[in-house]
Design a protein around this motif. Structure first.
Motif, PDB file in Angstrom:
ATOM      1  N   GLN A  39       0.880  -0.635  -0.393  1.00 38.36           N
ATOM      2  CA  GLN A  39       0.042   0.361   0.124  1.00 38.36           C
ATOM      3  C   GLN A  39       0.902   1.150   0.552  1.00 38.36           C
ATOM      4  OE1 GLN A  39      -2.945  -1.543   3.358  1.00 38.36           O
ATOM      5  NE2 GLN A  39      -4.394   0.449   2.578  1.00 38.36           N
ATOM      6  N   SER A  40       0.125   2.442  -0.591  1.00 36.94           N
ATOM      7  CA  SER A  40       1.001   3.503  -0.911  1.00 36.94           C
ATOM      8  C   SER A  40       0.039   4.664  -0.774  1.00 36.94           C
ATOM      9  CB  SER A  40       2.065   3.913  -1.436  1.00 36.94           C
ATOM     10  OG  SER A  40       1.921   3.783  -2.953  1.00 36.94           O
ATOM     11  N   PRO A  41       0.405   6.287  -0.439  1.00 42.49           N
ATOM     12  CA  PRO A  41       1.895   6.017   0.822  1.00 42.49           C
ATOM     13  C   PRO A  41       0.994   5.835   2.006  1.00 42.49           C
ATOM     14  CG  PRO A  41      -0.151   8.035   0.618  1.00 42.49           C
ATOM     15  CD  PRO A  41      -0.266   7.586  -0.482  1.00 42.49           C
ATOM     16  N   PHE A  77      -5.135   6.924  -2.648  1.00 41.26           N
ATOM     17  CA  PHE A  77      -4.583   5.712  -2.076  1.00 41.26           C
ATOM     18  C   PHE A  77      -4.432   4.414  -2.908  1.00 41.26           C
ATOM     19  CE2 PHE A  77      -5.166   7.618   1.544  1.00 41.26           C
ATOM     20  CZ  PHE A  77      -6.239   7.977   1.766  1.00 41.26           C
ATOM     21  N   TRP A  78      -3.552   3.907  -2.983  1.00 40.37           N
ATOM     22  CA  TRP A  78      -2.613   2.551  -4.160  1.00 40.37           C
ATOM     23  C   TRP A  78      -3.262   1.748  -2.999  1.00 40.37           C
ATOM     24  CZ3 TRP A  78       1.647  -0.305  -3.884  1.00 40.37           C
ATOM     25  CH2 TRP A  78       1.657  -0.916  -5.946  1.00 40.37           C
ATOM     26  N   THR A 106      -2.663   2.660   4.739  1.00 39.75           N
ATOM     27  CA  THR A 106      -2.375   4.225   4.580  1.00 39.75           C
ATOM     28  C   THR A 106      -2.985   5.131   6.073  1.00 39.75           C
ATOM     29  OG1 THR A 106      -2.178   4.403   2.592  1.00 39.75           O
ATOM     30  CG2 THR A 106      -3.178   6.047   3.097  1.00 39.75           C
ATOM     31  N   ARG A 107      -2.072   6.075   6.581  1.00 38.03           N
ATOM     32  CA  ARG A 107      -2.272   6.957   7.758  1.00 38.03           C
ATOM     33  C   ARG A 107      -3.492   7.880   7.275  1.00 38.03           C
ATOM     34  NH1 ARG A 107      -3.607   6.090  13.055  1.00 38.03           N
ATOM     35  NH2 ARG A 107      -2.227   4.414  12.926  1.00 38.03           N
ATOM     36  N   LEU A 108      -4.608   8.454   7.374  1.00 34.91           N
ATOM     37  CA  LEU A 108      -4.934   9.925   6.525  1.00 34.91           C
ATOM     38  C   LEU A 108      -5.454  10.782   8.089  1.00 34.91           C
ATOM     39  CD1 LEU A 108      -6.283  11.435   4.388  1.00 34.91           C
ATOM     40  CD2 LEU A 108      -7.609  10.697   4.603  1.00 34.91           C
ATOM     41  N   THR A 109      -4.813  11.956   7.912  1.00 36.83           N
ATOM     42  CA  THR A 109      -4.950  13.102   8.681  1.00 36.83           C
ATOM     43  C   THR A 109      -5.148  14.311   7.857  1.00 36.83           C
ATOM     44  OG1 THR A 109      -3.555  12.123  10.736  1.00 36.83           O
ATOM     45  CG2 THR A 109      -4.258  14.386  10.748  1.00 36.83           C
ATOM     46  N   VAL A 110      -6.766  14.455   8.445  1.00 40.39           N
ATOM     47  CA  VAL A 110      -7.579  15.460   7.730  1.00 40.39           C
ATOM     48  C   VAL A 110      -7.302  16.639   8.303  1.00 40.39           C
ATOM     49  CG1 VAL A 110      -9.537  16.054   6.127  1.00 40.39           C
ATOM     50  CG2 VAL A 110      -9.119  13.884   6.012  1.00 40.39           C
TER      51      VAL A 110
END
Lengths: 115, 111
Positions: free
Chosen positions: A6-8, A21-22, A110-114
């Protein structure tokens, strides 16, 4: 055997921005899952693919989330526009064909922070 | 949407203590019950896949039992070690190979 890639690994964006995300599943795994894991909760299934077809996307917020799995291999998950409540870990997993009881293999997420 | 529940939500034990967690699930259309361990900054890792009522599986100090008729599974850890600290997830595999996860049990083992 290579695992699920997975990335990023991490992404910080402002609300209303877009993000993608991929995921590259294990070779030969026909089933691919995207999960959203919000802090303190268990993973929630967003979408499940069987090859390049969608099996279940009932919990995918379709007004802002989209996913595709072209050619039945790699997959991308997109959020457009992002909201604060989208902050979470997005996990991709893959497994052998349907009606199988073998385990699912997960990527690191992928850890997403908005903000 | 299937309702898979895990308890307790979190657990703090001392090194050497034995502990157990519960996973409850609807027993209809049952295919398999999975247990995963998810350590911080790593991928969830499969511990067991259980399919038969009465099944009992063991891996080192960790074991699990399954009751499909009443819809529950127990995960046991004997002599907990600090490296056992993780979130333990159960997931129900029903027809269509869909995995529905519970909320997890967060285990902290203090040395």
């Amino acid at each position: 055997e290579a695992g699920v890639a997975q990335s990023p690994r991490y992404k910080i964006i402002e609300k209303r921005q877009s993000v993608a995300f991929w995921c590259n599943p294990i070779s030969g795994h026909a089933t691919l899952y995207w999960y959203q894991q919000i802090l303190g909760q268990g993973p929630k299934l967003l979408i499940q693919f069987q090859n390049n077809g969608v099996v279940d996307d009932s919990q995918l917020p379709k007004d802002r989330f989209s996913a595709e799995r072209l050619k039945g291999v790699d997959s991308t998950l997109k959020i457009q526009p992002a909201k604060l409540e989208d902050s979470a870990v997005y996990l991709c997993a893959s497994s052998l064909p349907p009606h199988s009881v073998t385990e699912a293999f997960f990527g690191q997420g992928t850890r997403l922070t908005v903000v | 949407i299937l309702n898979v529940e895990q308890s307790p939500q979190s657990l703090h034990v001392q090194e050497g203590d034995s502990t157990n967690f519960t996973c409850s699930f609807p027993s209809s259309n049952f295919y398999a019950l999975h247990w995963y361990r998810w350590e911080t900054a790593k991928s969830p890792e499969a511990l067991f896949v259980m399919t038969l009522n009465g099944d009992e599986k063991k891996k080192g100090r960790i074991s699990a039992t399954l009751n499909t008729k009443e819809g529950y599974s127990y995960l046991y850890i004997k002599g907990s070690q600090p490296e056992d600290s993780a979130t333990y997830l159960c997931a129900l595999n029903n027809a269509g190979n869909m995995l529905t996860f519970g909320g997890g049990t967060r285990l902290m083992v203090k040395p």
